[in-house]
Design an enzyme around this catalytic site. Sequence first.
Site, PDB file in Angstrom:
ATOM      1  N   GLY A  80     -48.491  94.601 -54.049  1.00  0.00           N
ATOM      2  CA  GLY A  80     -48.973  93.647 -55.051  1.00  0.00           C
ATOM      3  C   GLY A  80     -50.016  94.224 -55.980  1.00  0.00           C
ATOM      4  N   LYS A  91     -53.744  95.878 -55.660  1.00  0.00           N
ATOM      5  CA  LYS A  91     -54.812  94.944 -55.309  1.00  0.00           C
ATOM      6  C   LYS A  91     -55.716  95.504 -54.218  1.00  0.00           C
ATOM      7  CE  LYS A  91     -55.201  90.035 -54.101  1.00  0.00           C
ATOM      8  NZ  LYS A  91     -54.379  88.860 -53.723  1.00  0.00           N
ATOM      9  N   GLN A 156     -40.978 100.348 -51.289  1.00  0.00           N
ATOM     10  CA  GLN A 156     -40.181  99.138 -51.459  1.00  0.00           C
ATOM     11  C   GLN A 156     -39.031  99.395 -52.441  1.00  0.00           C
ATOM     12  OE1 GLN A 156     -42.028  95.904 -53.744  1.00  0.00           O
ATOM     13  NE2 GLN A 156     -41.604  94.516 -52.045  1.00  0.00           N
ATOM     14  N   GLY A 184     -39.342  90.938 -53.192  1.00  0.00           N
ATOM     15  CA  GLY A 184     -40.069  90.140 -52.210  1.00  0.00           C
ATOM     16  C   GLY A 184     -40.297  90.927 -50.932  1.00  0.00           C
ATOM     17  N   ASN A 213     -50.394  91.577 -44.621  1.00  0.00           N
ATOM     18  CA  ASN A 213     -50.727  91.838 -46.024  1.00  0.00           C
ATOM     19  C   ASN A 213     -52.019  92.647 -46.133  1.00  0.00           C
ATOM     20  OD1 ASN A 213     -48.542  90.249 -46.653  1.00  0.00           O
ATOM     21  ND2 ASN A 213     -49.738  88.465 -47.273  1.00  0.00           N
ATOM     22  N   LYS A 362     -56.853  85.638 -52.575  1.00  0.00           N
ATOM     23  CA  LYS A 362     -55.918  85.245 -53.627  1.00  0.00           C
ATOM     24  C   LYS A 362     -56.622  84.873 -54.923  1.00  0.00           C
ATOM     25  CE  LYS A 362     -52.465  85.677 -50.792  1.00  0.00           C
ATOM     26  NZ  LYS A 362     -51.645  86.912 -50.858  1.00  0.00           N
TER      27      LYS A 362
END
Length: 474
Positions: A80, A91, A156, A184, A213, A362
Site C-alpha cells: 500500500g 506507507k 505481488q 487485492g 498488514n 488508516k
Amino acid sequence: MAGDFAAFEAKMAAANLSQAAIAAFKKNYDQLVAGVTGMVAEADISSADGLPYLTSLPHVSPADAKSLLAATAVLKLNGGLGTSMGLEKAKSLLVVKDGKTFLDLICEQVQHMRATYGSQVVFTLMNSFSTSDDTRAFLAAKHPELLKEPLIELLQNKSPKVDAASLKPATYAAHPDMEWCPPGHGDIYPSLLGSGMLDKLIEQGIKYLFVSNSDNLGATLDLDLLHYFATSGKAFLMEVCERTAADKKGGHLCVRKADGRLMLRESAMCPDADKKAFEDIAKHKYFNTNNLWVSLEALAATLKSSGGALDLPLIKNKKTVNPRDAASEPVFQLETAMGSAIECFDSAGAIVVPRSRFAPVKTCSDLFVLRSDAYVIAEDSTMAVAPALKGAVPLIKLDDTHYKLVDQMEALAPAVPSLLHASSVTVKGAVKFSPGVVLKGDVTLEAAGSAPAVLAGGEYSGTIKVGEAAQVAA
C-alpha cells in the site's frame, strides 16, 4: 454478456505473469461474467460462537518457542501507498515515532526475536509494483543484512483492468501502465504459488506462516498464538476482535449453514432486508483483524485440489481507467481479500484477540496518537500503550479538512501534545500546536478563524476556543 478470457490470458502472459496469477484472475473474471452477486442472506448463515480467547491460552516455554520459530515465517503485506493520507511512497516508510518508520520497527522486532531465541525466523515483505523499489532502497540504507536474505521479497501480481462496457481488457494508450491494477491482498496465495516461494518455504521446513498488514504495529508474532496454531491441527486461523457499536457497519465472521465452514460477510454482501441483523453485534460478535495464520502444507494441498487457485469471492470495484480523469473509460478492477480464504478450508478456525492486536494506521488521527506519549517503543521494538494509561488509549478525532494529509498534520502538529491524561481529543479547524501542550480529560479545540490558530504551551481541558494569537493555558 459473454466474456473474452483468452484476450486477458494473452495480455497477462505477455506481461510474464505466472500461471497461478492467470488462474486466479480467471476465477474472478468468470464470476464477473456470470453476474455473481456474492450476496449472503441472513437465513443462510449462523453466528460464530464458542471461539477460544488468546487471553486464556497457556504460555509457551522458551524451548518450545525456539523450535516453533524455526518452522515459522512472518510475512508483512507492504503493497500500500497510503494515498488517502497523501503519501506517494510505501506507507511503511512513514515515520511513526522517535524517527523510526513502520518498517524500521518491524525489522527490529524480527531481529530481536531472532537474537532472543536463537532461531532464524524467516521474514518476508509482500511488495507491490508500486512499493518494491522504495522498500528495497530503504532496506539497503537502513537494514542491508535483511535485504540480502533470499526470501525477503514476495512481489505481488498485477491484474488487467476490465472495460466495463465490453468486458474486454481495458486499453489506455496514453499511459499503458494504467491498464493494470493491484489484485487485492487475496493475491498472496497465487503470488506464493507462482513465484515458487511456497515450495521453497516448505522445502526449508517452514510449516507456519503468520501474515499481517505492515501498518498494524499491534500484529506482532505472538508465541502463545503460534503454539496454539501449531498444536491445533488447523489449516487456517484468523484473529478476530469483538465488534463494538463503532464496528457495526463493517464485516463480520459467521458460519455458512450449507457446509458448516466459517466465512466473512462484508456489508456489500448483505441484502438490504438483512441490514439490521448484519449490524446486530450481539449476534454477529466478531470482525476480522487481517492477522492470519496459515499452514503451508495445507495451503499447497488446497491449491492443488482447486486447480491452482482458491475459490475466493470477487470484490468488483467500478473505477475509470485513469483514476484522475473521471471522463476516461469506466472499468472494473477485480480484487480478492486474503481473509476470505477462511471459507476454503474445512479445518479453519478463529481466535478472539485483544483490541491491542488491531491498531492499523488508516488516518492522521491514528498517527497522531502513536506519535504522542500515549505510546512507547518497548525493548523488543513493539509499540506499547504507556503504562500510565493502563490500556485506555484516548480517542482522537482530528479535523477532516485540515488534518487529512500527513504533511498537513506535520505542519500543524510539529510537536504532538501530551495525551497521558487525556480521555478524548477533538480538533475542529486549523489548530496549530506549540511545544509543551498538555491535554487532560475530554478536550475540544476549536479554531476561531480559517488561518491556523496557535495553541500555546500549557495545560488544557474542556472546550477551548483557540484564537489566532497565542493562547493562554486554561
